[in-house]
Scaffold this motif. Structure first.
Motif, PDB file in Angstrom:
ATOM      1  N   VAL A 108       0.700  -1.126  -0.218  1.00 20.09           N
ATOM      2  CA  VAL A 108      -0.212   0.068   0.013  1.00 20.09           C
ATOM      3  C   VAL A 108       0.717   1.035  -0.110  1.00 20.09           C
ATOM      4  O   VAL A 108       1.733   1.438   0.626  1.00 20.09           O
ATOM      5  CB  VAL A 108      -1.233  -0.038   1.387  1.00 20.09           C
ATOM      6  CG1 VAL A 108      -1.905  -0.557   1.164  1.00 20.09           C
ATOM      7  CG2 VAL A 108      -0.401   0.111   2.323  1.00 20.09           C
ATOM      8  N   THR A 110      -0.845   4.647   0.224  1.00 21.26           N
ATOM      9  CA  THR A 110      -2.029   5.812   0.772  1.00 21.26           C
ATOM     10  C   THR A 110      -1.394   5.618   1.570  1.00 21.26           C
ATOM     11  O   THR A 110      -1.607   7.172   2.236  1.00 21.26           O
ATOM     12  CB  THR A 110      -3.246   5.662   0.495  1.00 21.26           C
ATOM     13  OG1 THR A 110      -3.461   5.035  -0.849  1.00 21.26           O
ATOM     14  CG2 THR A 110      -4.156   6.847   0.963  1.00 21.26           C
ATOM     15  N   ARG A 118       0.847  -3.767   3.682  1.00 20.24           N
ATOM     16  CA  ARG A 118       0.025  -3.476   4.421  1.00 20.24           C
ATOM     17  C   ARG A 118       0.414  -3.389   5.936  1.00 20.24           C
ATOM     18  O   ARG A 118      -0.308  -2.368   6.904  1.00 20.24           O
ATOM     19  CB  ARG A 118      -1.312  -4.417   3.950  1.00 20.24           C
ATOM     20  CG  ARG A 118      -2.564  -3.508   5.041  1.00 20.24           C
ATOM     21  CD  ARG A 118      -3.341  -4.242   4.352  1.00 20.24           C
ATOM     22  NE  ARG A 118      -4.954  -3.862   5.162  1.00 20.24           N
ATOM     23  CZ  ARG A 118      -5.937  -4.278   5.144  1.00 20.24           C
ATOM     24  NH1 ARG A 118      -6.471  -5.779   4.445  1.00 20.24           N
ATOM     25  NH2 ARG A 118      -7.032  -4.543   6.148  1.00 20.24           N
ATOM     26  N   VAL A 125      -4.686   1.021   6.146  1.00 20.62           N
ATOM     27  CA  VAL A 125      -5.400   0.822   4.663  1.00 20.62           C
ATOM     28  C   VAL A 125      -6.359   0.420   4.632  1.00 20.62           C
ATOM     29  O   VAL A 125      -5.773  -1.441   4.239  1.00 20.62           O
ATOM     30  CB  VAL A 125      -4.056   1.311   4.043  1.00 20.62           C
ATOM     31  CG1 VAL A 125      -4.662   1.533   2.757  1.00 20.62           C
ATOM     32  CG2 VAL A 125      -3.242   2.393   4.840  1.00 20.62           C
ATOM     33  N   VAL A 127      -7.664  -2.153   1.668  1.00 23.36           N
ATOM     34  CA  VAL A 127      -7.562  -2.853   0.089  1.00 23.36           C
ATOM     35  C   VAL A 127      -8.336  -3.330  -0.457  1.00 23.36           C
ATOM     36  O   VAL A 127      -8.890  -4.479   0.074  1.00 23.36           O
ATOM     37  CB  VAL A 127      -5.925  -3.239   0.264  1.00 23.36           C
ATOM     38  CG1 VAL A 127      -5.612  -3.283  -1.171  1.00 23.36           C
ATOM     39  CG2 VAL A 127      -5.218  -2.064   1.123  1.00 23.36           C
ATOM     40  N   GLU A 206      -7.458   1.385  -2.345  1.00 25.94           N
ATOM     41  CA  GLU A 206      -7.097   2.322  -0.846  1.00 25.94           C
ATOM     42  C   GLU A 206      -8.026   2.823   0.038  1.00 25.94           C
ATOM     43  O   GLU A 206      -8.147   3.792  -0.506  1.00 25.94           O
ATOM     44  CB  GLU A 206      -5.322   2.342  -1.191  1.00 25.94           C
ATOM     45  CG  GLU A 206      -4.710   1.219  -1.638  1.00 25.94           C
ATOM     46  CD  GLU A 206      -2.888   1.691  -1.297  1.00 25.94           C
ATOM     47  OE1 GLU A 206      -2.410   0.853  -2.191  1.00 25.94           O
ATOM     48  OE2 GLU A 206      -2.729   2.151  -0.822  1.00 25.94           O
TER      49      GLU A 206
END
Length: 758
Positions: A108, A110, A118, A125, A127, A206
């Motif tokens: 991830v 973001t 992650r 986050v 997904v 995300e």
């Protein structure tokens, strides 16, 4: 004697039968480590088994013939091998499984603006992969997000069906939408940024819930959604996905990739959606679903550079013609006061790119620009708007010992002009134009494998509001490989930008009043997240992702529908606005092909002013989402049952005499789909949406107030501009399409085909 001969014949027969059959055996592993309880079977037969605790398997009594051997397990890509079995020949086939990009260990970007597992990210986050959205295929990401827990697409106008995205009960302006990490979808273009992106081009989506202003600036107050497109190298060579519904909707996604010379490759995709069949099932003489003619073209270039440095450039063009209104409306009535219609022409283009600087230090230059033009009429009220957003950002990544540093600078240009009071001053039209420079820094400290701490801060300067500082902190405690706790706290801010498309949709029926010079909104957020993974001995997998959240807003800007039924009054709340609640997702996958996903959110979103607490309008107190999927492997068939449930919401009625309910009932949309992939490169799917045939007119005398008099020609007003009761208007109502909380589209069937060439 006969019994002896029969027994001997039986032994001989089964001995000959067994001699004709073969055995397939071997070991299943991943990176040299044996994998237990992996499902392995021969496609199209009843022959199958699971590997033991040492990864060994055996398929016995396999007749001669040609087969496809399939091995599958949670967290790994499916293994396929075509083989031919001859009479009496045994085969030893060892299988090496590759980790799936759809496992909980996906990468991830973001939460921290850099790629990270992650499980290692200090910021929670969520997904979502394309397979998640395929369970209930839709024509746009806006509709698809209805299956994400805590995220609700809110339709804001019964006539034109425009809307925004709510996260944890917070309205659309608090949600920032990114494409490949670039904030090009905001303000006016929020709903259009989520329409027309070919679903087949999406690698993953995300979702971060809670303020992210430290990294992304204004509008990332309630959360953000990052739509990440496929990498040119991993995308299929060609794909096409098309479906139709019995309402007459038609959607087509197509795409391809190709090389340009030796140093460039291109990903090209297009989406086309059309619906031109006016339907009025609720009998109010207004279209239940807005008619649309939409096309979007997306192109992404990747360039090969030394040392694998990144250089990508992407662009998208979007055009849409949509209208809703009285059933007899045609384009010649556009802008007039004879037949009511809301007609919206939208043209939008975007460009975005990333360029890694050719130096030893890891520095990335990112940039984006979009131009959004809109020509709309709401009855006889025009709404003409022009929005431009330019954005550039330079980031520097550096690892020093246990510290992972991120330092960046951003510059955002906003231009907005429309035909409403939003850009009007005593001197005439005055477009909103502002340049916002920013600096931010983030330091993630990995004390050891179990503990990590992230600290960050951002400084923005807005000429309208001065200096704005937004700090945040995140702590991750990984007490086992399968148990993670994250604690996040931070602040957010949102500068004033009232008029998004959903507000403009109401200007035809209510006057817009700006009470005073509005101040920027500020927020403080705390989020506690727990992630748990359980791997059963029989191949069953269970995942739990739960969060407690709390957000306190200051200077919140809330549209007041209640003080005057003919107005929307915007003002800073003289008090506090609080959003708090609990959210949880549970994923269960069984070795036999059954998968369950259940999510739920309980929340309290309220505003307190002058000691009076009031529940926020159009906000549900609880919601739930689910999907149940089952693979019938011998038939190459998958069954998906999806649905959602929303609790009651407070609705914008027109005063005490309005006969419509002040609160919505609890309501649910449920869907079922069958998909078949037994033919190479092809997949057929079909099903029924809205199985319960639910629409919001249930329990209400009408949804649109005064639908028979949309221009208020027969309404009598007093000296203060308020409607008064008359024999033909006993409830003193005016035309109002803002009473909406769910889609008007009832039960419908759909059928589609996907073709993928890898």
């Amino acid at each position: 004697m006969v019994k002896i001969l029969f027994f001997a014949y039986t032994i001989l027969y089964f001995g000959m039968l067994n001699a004709q059959n073969s055995e397939i055996s071997g070991t299943i592993s991943s990176n040299g480590v044996p994998e237990a309880y992996v499902n392995i079977y021969l496609k199209g037969t009843q022959i199958g088994t699971a590997s033991d605790e040492n990864g060994k398997y055996s398929l016995k009594n396999v007749p001669s013939g040609k087969y496809t051997l399939i091995a599958s397990n949670i967290g790994f890509q499916k293994f396929y091998q075509i083989l031919t079995i001859t009479e009496g020949q045994d085969k030893i086939i060892d299988i090496n499984l590759k980790p799936s990009i759809e496992s909980l260990d996906e990468m991830v970007v973001t939460g921290t603006l850099k790629p990270v597992s992650r499980l290692e990210s200090p910021v929670p986050v969520e997904v979502y992969k394309p397979t998640f959205f395929k369970k209930n295929p839709t024509a746009s990401i806006f509709e698809a997000l209805q299956n994400v827990n805590g995220v609700r697409p809110q339709i804001n106008c019964n006539v034109c069906n425009t809307g925004d995205i709510h996260i944890n009960g917070l309205e659309g302006p608090y949600t920032l939408v990114l494409i490949d990490g670039m904030p090009i979808v905001s303000g006016l273009g929020t709903v259009y940024g989520l329409s027309g992106i070919p679903n087949s081009l999406i690698e993953q989506i995300e979702v971060v819930k809670g303020p992210a202003s430290t990294l992304y600036g204004s509008e990332a107050v309630g959360g953000l959604i990052n739509i990440i497109t496929k990498n040119n190298l991993t995308a299929p060579k060609f794909f096409a996905d098309s479906f139709v519904t019995d309402w007459g909707e038609f959607n087509l996604d197509v795409g391809t990739k190709f090389n340009v010379g030796k140093k460039a490759n291109v990903l090209l995709g297009a989406n086309y959606f059309k619906y031109d069949n006016p339907i009025d099932n609720n009998g109010d003489n207004f279209t239940d679903l807005t008619l649309q003619d939409r096309i979007s073209v997306f192109q992404k270039w990747n360039f090969t550079r030394k040392n694998s440095r990144i250089f990508s450039l992407a662009g998208r063009f979007f055009y849409e013609d949509r209208w809703g209104g009285e059933m007899q409306w045609t384009p010649e009535f556009r802008g007039g006061d004879e037949v009511y219609g809301e007609s919206i022409y939208t043209r939008r283009w975007e460009v975005l790119g990333k360029y890694e600087l050719p130096i030893e230090e890891q520095m990335m230059l990112s940039f984006s620009y979009n131009d959004h033009k809109q020509n709309s009429v709401y009855g006889d009220v025009p709404y003409l708007a022009d929005q431009r957003i330019g954005f550039t950002q330079l980031t520097w990544y550096k690892t020093i010992g246990k510290h992972s540093l991120l330092v960046g600078s951003a510059l955002r240009y906003n231009y907005y002009d429309d035909s409403t009071p939003a850009t009007f001053s005593t001197e005439g039209n005055e477009p909103d134009e502002v340049l916002i420079p920013s600096l931010f820094i983030q330091d993630e400290v990995a004390f050891n494998k179990k503990h990590s701490l992230l600290l960050g801060g951002r400084y923005d300067y807005d000429s309208r509001h001065g200096n704005i500082f937004t700090p945040r902190a995140a702590y991750r405690f990984k007490f086992t490989d399968n148990d993670i706790i994250r604690l996040n706290a931070g602040t957010g801010f949102r500068v004033v930008n009232l008029f998004t498309e959903d507000h403009a949709a109401l200007t035809g029926s209510r006057d817009v009043i700006i009470a005073e010079e509005l101040k920027p909104e500020r927020s403080f957020n705390v989020n506690l997240n727990y992630l748990k993974k359980i791997y059963g001995d029989n191949g069953t997998f269970v995942g739990l992702d739960a969060s407690l959240f709390y957000t306190n807003f200051q200077n919140v800007i809330i549209p007041d529908y209640d003080t005057n039924p003919n107005q929307i009054i915007y003002d800073n709340l003289n008090g506090t606005s609080i959003s708090k609640g609990i959210s949880a997702n549970v994923d269960v996958a069984f070795y036999n092909g059954l998968k369950l996903m259940i999510g739920g959110t309980i929340q309290d979103v309220s505003n307190t002013e002058d000691g009076v607490k009031e529940r926020q309008i159009l906000t549900e107190s609880y919601s739930a989402n689910w999907s149940v999927s089952y693979d019938i492997r011998t038939w190459d068939l998958t069954i998906d049952y999806t649905g959602n449930l929303y609790g009651p919401m407070r609705l914008p009625t027109l005063g005490d005499n309005d006969p419509r309910s002040d609160f919505s009932p609890a309501w649910s949309i449920q869907n079922i789909q069958l998909s078949y992939d037994g033919i190479e490169n092809l997949e057929f799917y079909g099903g029924v949406k809205n199985l319960l045939d639910w629409t919001p007119n249930r329990g209400n005398p009408f949804i649109i107030a005064r639908a028979n008099d949309p221009f208020d020609k027969e309404v009598t007003f007093d000296a203060n501009g308020n409607a008064v009761a008359t024999p033909n208007n006993p409830n003193a109502l005016t035309f109002d399409p803002s009473y909406v909380y769910g889609p008007n589209q009832g039960i419908r069937s759909f059928f589609g085909v996907r073709y993928t060439l890898n």
